[in-house]
Design a protein around this motif. Structure first.
Motif, short mmCIF file in Angstrom:
data_model
loop_
_atom_site.label_atom_id
_atom_site.label_comp_id
_atom_site.label_asym_id
_atom_site.label_seq_id
_atom_site.Cartn_x
_atom_site.Cartn_y
_atom_site.Cartn_z
N ARG A 25 4.74 -21.85 12.80
CA ARG A 25 5.18 -21.14 14.00
C ARG A 25 5.92 -19.86 13.63
O ARG A 25 5.75 -18.82 14.25
CB ARG A 25 6.07 -22.04 14.84
CG ARG A 25 5.33 -23.18 15.53
CD ARG A 25 6.21 -23.81 16.59
NE ARG A 25 7.44 -24.35 16.05
CZ ARG A 25 7.56 -25.57 15.57
NH1 ARG A 25 6.52 -26.38 15.53
NH2 ARG A 25 8.72 -26.01 15.12
N GLU A 60 1.35 -13.97 22.12
CA GLU A 60 2.10 -15.16 22.54
C GLU A 60 3.25 -14.83 23.49
O GLU A 60 3.89 -15.74 24.03
CB GLU A 60 2.62 -15.89 21.31
CG GLU A 60 1.48 -16.45 20.46
CD GLU A 60 1.91 -16.76 19.04
OE1 GLU A 60 1.73 -17.91 18.61
OE2 GLU A 60 2.42 -15.85 18.36
N GLY A 61 3.50 -13.54 23.70
CA GLY A 61 4.50 -13.14 24.68
C GLY A 61 5.91 -13.51 24.29
O GLY A 61 6.69 -13.95 25.14
N GLU A 62 6.25 -13.34 23.02
CA GLU A 62 7.59 -13.66 22.53
C GLU A 62 8.15 -12.44 21.80
O GLU A 62 7.51 -11.89 20.91
CB GLU A 62 7.55 -14.86 21.59
CG GLU A 62 7.05 -16.14 22.26
CD GLU A 62 6.85 -17.27 21.27
OE1 GLU A 62 6.98 -17.02 20.05
OE2 GLU A 62 6.56 -18.39 21.71
N ARG A 93 11.70 -9.06 28.27
CA ARG A 93 11.50 -10.39 28.84
C ARG A 93 10.00 -10.64 28.94
O ARG A 93 9.42 -10.55 30.02
CB ARG A 93 12.19 -10.51 30.19
CG ARG A 93 13.71 -10.34 30.12
CD ARG A 93 14.38 -10.67 31.44
NE ARG A 93 15.81 -10.42 31.40
CZ ARG A 93 16.71 -11.25 30.90
NH1 ARG A 93 16.32 -12.39 30.38
NH2 ARG A 93 18.00 -10.95 30.92
N VAL A 95 6.54 -12.99 28.68
CA VAL A 95 6.28 -14.17 29.51
C VAL A 95 6.75 -15.48 28.89
O VAL A 95 7.06 -16.43 29.62
CB VAL A 95 4.78 -14.26 29.86
CG1 VAL A 95 4.40 -13.14 30.81
CG2 VAL A 95 3.92 -14.23 28.61
N HIS A 96 6.81 -15.56 27.58
CA HIS A 96 7.21 -16.80 26.95
C HIS A 96 8.56 -16.69 26.23
O HIS A 96 8.87 -17.51 25.36
CB HIS A 96 6.13 -17.29 25.98
CG HIS A 96 4.88 -17.73 26.67
ND1 HIS A 96 3.62 -17.43 26.21
CD2 HIS A 96 4.70 -18.43 27.84
CE1 HIS A 96 2.72 -17.92 27.04
NE2 HIS A 96 3.35 -18.52 28.03
N ASP A 97 9.33 -15.69 26.56
CA ASP A 97 10.67 -15.57 26.00
C ASP A 97 11.58 -16.64 26.60
O ASP A 97 11.70 -16.73 27.82
CB ASP A 97 11.27 -14.18 26.29
CG ASP A 97 10.79 -13.13 25.32
OD1 ASP A 97 10.37 -13.50 24.21
OD2 ASP A 97 10.83 -11.93 25.66
N ALA A 98 12.21 -17.41 25.72
CA ALA A 98 13.20 -18.38 26.21
C ALA A 98 14.39 -17.64 26.79
O ALA A 98 15.00 -18.05 27.78
CB ALA A 98 13.63 -19.31 25.08
N GLY A 201 0.46 -13.16 30.23
CA GLY A 201 0.42 -14.54 29.76
C GLY A 201 -0.69 -15.36 30.36
O GLY A 201 -0.65 -16.59 30.34
N ASN A 202 -1.74 -14.71 30.89
CA ASN A 202 -2.80 -15.46 31.57
C ASN A 202 -3.98 -15.78 30.66
O ASN A 202 -5.00 -16.29 31.11
CB ASN A 202 -3.29 -14.71 32.82
CG ASN A 202 -3.71 -13.28 32.50
OD1 ASN A 202 -3.72 -12.88 31.33
ND2 ASN A 202 -4.04 -12.53 33.52
N THR A 204 -5.30 -17.76 27.06
CA THR A 204 -4.99 -18.81 26.10
C THR A 204 -6.01 -18.76 24.97
O THR A 204 -7.23 -18.71 25.23
CB THR A 204 -5.02 -20.20 26.76
OG1 THR A 204 -4.08 -20.21 27.84
CG2 THR A 204 -4.67 -21.28 25.77
#
Length: 271
Positions: A25, A60-62, A93, A95-98, A201-202, A204
């Motif tokens: 990861r 991955e949007g991070e 920010r 889409v997959h940011d915590a 983020g749409n 995969t």
């Protein structure tokens, strides 16, 4: 009842799997990013371009924390204008940011025709998973008012990708070509990572291998890639710098990346 030897072996195996998964990861591709509000400014559009500058895993949007860049600027007509002082701190920010990560924004008013090559040199980023620093010299080209005069120019970055295909006005499916340079010289068989900015983020990936595409340049440092989808695509050619930087008193290698962003657009159907 399970004996102690079996439990120890089982615990070690589970720990190894966790470490492998964590390393996998954390070893994902990093990309310096400059994403303008548009890559073509014409007489009918707003002449002011907004630029988002960040460090991220774009598919991955991070995002990752990005310190204030060492330099940010634009090259037009062979002249470099430093714009570092115009940078505004913001919070990326994706889409997959915590949680949000520090990034940067800038505004630029396109006043004259011609190609505008925006570039950024960041502060070195320490990546524990790779036990090295990362410095991505990133650029994007915005065309002003239809005059095409310097999109294929080398602007003197430590490492950079010089386009061999015009990097704007690209249709989905076009072949993008470039040449990788370090210190002004071609890099034979350079490895280039390619990633799509999955902004909403749409999308995969069917498997982890699809997240980051990997291609190799030829013996002249030239590469090509057929762009399969509309949107922003990043190309990062990675090399190891001749310098090292200290981390906790120990010299560490520095990964340098030549990064360029291009935008592909679908053809418009009129009927």
């Amino acid at each position: 009842m399970l004996n102690k030897s079996f439990i120890r072996r089982l615990t070690a195996a589970l720990l190894l799997l966790v470490l492998i998964g964590t390393a996998d990861r954390e070893a994902r591709a990093h990309f310096g990013m400059i994403i303008p509000s548009d890559d073509i400014v014409d007489r009918q559009s707003a002449p002011s371009v907004e630029l988002d500058i960040m460090f991220a895993h774009p598919f991955e949007g991070e995002s990752m924390e990005m310190a204030q860049p060492r330099s940010f600027g634009v090259v037009r007509g062979g002249r470099t204008t430093l714009l570092t002082e115009t940078l505004r701190p913001t919070t990326a920010r994706l889409v997959h940011d915590a949680s949000g990560s520090q990034s940067w924004k800038a505004s630029y008013s396109v006043k004259r025709p011609g190609d505008h090559i925006f570039f950024v040199e960041p502060e070195p980023y320490w990546e524990p998973a790779e036990d090295s620093y990362i410095v991505h010299y990133t650029k994007v080209i915005v065309n002003g008012f239809g005059k095409e005069d310097s999109w294929d120019s080398e602007i003197g970055l430590k490492t950079e990708i010089i386009p061999l295909s015009r990097p704007y006005g690209l249709y989905t499916g076009n072949l993008f070509r470039g040449i990788v340079h370090v210190d002004g010289k071609p890099v034979p068989f350079a490895e280039i990572e390619v990633e799509y900015f999955n902004e909403n983020g749409n999308l995969t990936a069917p498997d982890a291998a699809f997240v980051t595409q990997v291609i190799k340049a030829d013996d002249r440092g030239v590469f090509s890639y057929a762009v399969p989808k509309a949107g922003w695509w990043g190309f990062a050619a990675l090399s190891t710098d001749t310098r090292t930087l200290e981390h906790n008193g120990t010299p560490k290698p520095v990964e340098i990346g030549a990064v360029i962003w291009i935008r592909a657009t679908d053809m418009i159907t009129t009927r």
